[in-house]
Design an enzyme around this catalytic site. Sequence first.
Site, PDB file in Angstrom:
ATOM      1  N   GLU A  99      -1.964   8.917  -0.299  1.00  0.00           N
ATOM      2  CA  GLU A  99      -1.712   8.825  -1.595  1.00  0.00           C
ATOM      3  C   GLU A  99      -1.728   9.343  -2.539  1.00  0.00           C
ATOM      4  O   GLU A  99      -1.380  10.552  -1.819  1.00  0.00           O
ATOM      5  CB  GLU A  99      -2.769   8.079  -1.520  1.00  0.00           C
ATOM      6  CG  GLU A  99      -4.211   8.467  -2.823  1.00  0.00           C
ATOM      7  CD  GLU A  99      -5.488   7.799  -2.559  1.00  0.00           C
ATOM      8  OE1 GLU A  99      -5.941   7.613  -4.116  1.00  0.00           O
ATOM      9  OE2 GLU A  99      -5.934   7.542  -1.672  1.00  0.00           O
ATOM     10  N   GLU A 137       0.740  -1.024  -0.235  1.00  0.00           N
ATOM     11  CA  GLU A 137       0.493   0.098  -0.120  1.00  0.00           C
ATOM     12  C   GLU A 137       0.488   1.037   0.103  1.00  0.00           C
ATOM     13  O   GLU A 137      -0.013   2.133  -0.824  1.00  0.00           O
ATOM     14  CB  GLU A 137      -1.066   0.308   0.965  1.00  0.00           C
ATOM     15  CG  GLU A 137      -1.768  -1.150   0.986  1.00  0.00           C
ATOM     16  CD  GLU A 137      -2.789  -0.766   0.117  1.00  0.00           C
ATOM     17  OE1 GLU A 137      -3.496   0.089  -0.101  1.00  0.00           O
ATOM     18  OE2 GLU A 137      -3.717  -2.278  -0.142  1.00  0.00           O
TER      19      GLU A 137
END
Length: 272
Positions: A119, A96
């Site tokens: 992100e 991730e």
Amino acid sequence: MKLDTIFAFTLVYILLLITSPEFPSAAGDDVGSVISASLFEELLKHRNDQLCEGKGFYSYNAFVTAASSFGAFGTTGDFNTRKREVVAFLAQSSHETTGGGGGSPPDGPYAWGYCFVTERDKSKQYCDGVGPCALGKSYYGRGPLQLTHNYNYALAGNGLQLDLINNPDLVAQNPVVSFKAAIWFWMTPQGNKPSCHDVITNRWTPSSADIAANRVPGYGVITNIINGGVECGNGPTSSSNDRIGFYKRYCDVLGLPSGSNLDCSNQRPFGP
């Protein structure tokens, strides 16, 4: 029955109980006894590289401190089961947060976990109409498991007793909170999904619906829990293969067999 005989039977029973895979480890036998600071550095050796947004953020002390808030994390079962849980968590979260997906990075792509805290594409607000959103706040991915969507921030905030709806950036600013949010997700079953913790510690029994969907115990169903709607049921994907690559490397470092059922390519995603 003589007292010494009773004592002997009692001692045998206690020994059988505490060595059972279902029995959490003794107090004080925490995650730090499963993975040392030097092992943490070896697994996540490039997380503090100059190219990484997370340079200096994801510390070993923050990980161990956060893990201590979840009594069963990394302490359930025999020692190999405990190691496997920590390895699986670090492997999934390394995917991730990976920074080594392109080119030929030093030490290979599976040495570049925990490179990013947030992100990279922050254009989406991820306010999905399920639960509250705060004015001007965005709920894009943050932390080791990239907590995303307002409803997940609300659930994690409730679980951690923090206001993550009004302050989602806390997951990207406080490393202990960041790890706690990820471990909370790992430990918490949601809807018809088991917890990642129960899967990796062999405490999950698939239902008839799970079996019909090819969701069987193994690392692959953890990928299904985390991102099944994107990565599962459509044959092999680069993302799923990346998760497996991290897992295999980490298993090798800790001397664990990687086992079977590592992917979710033939599993149907968990439904609503």
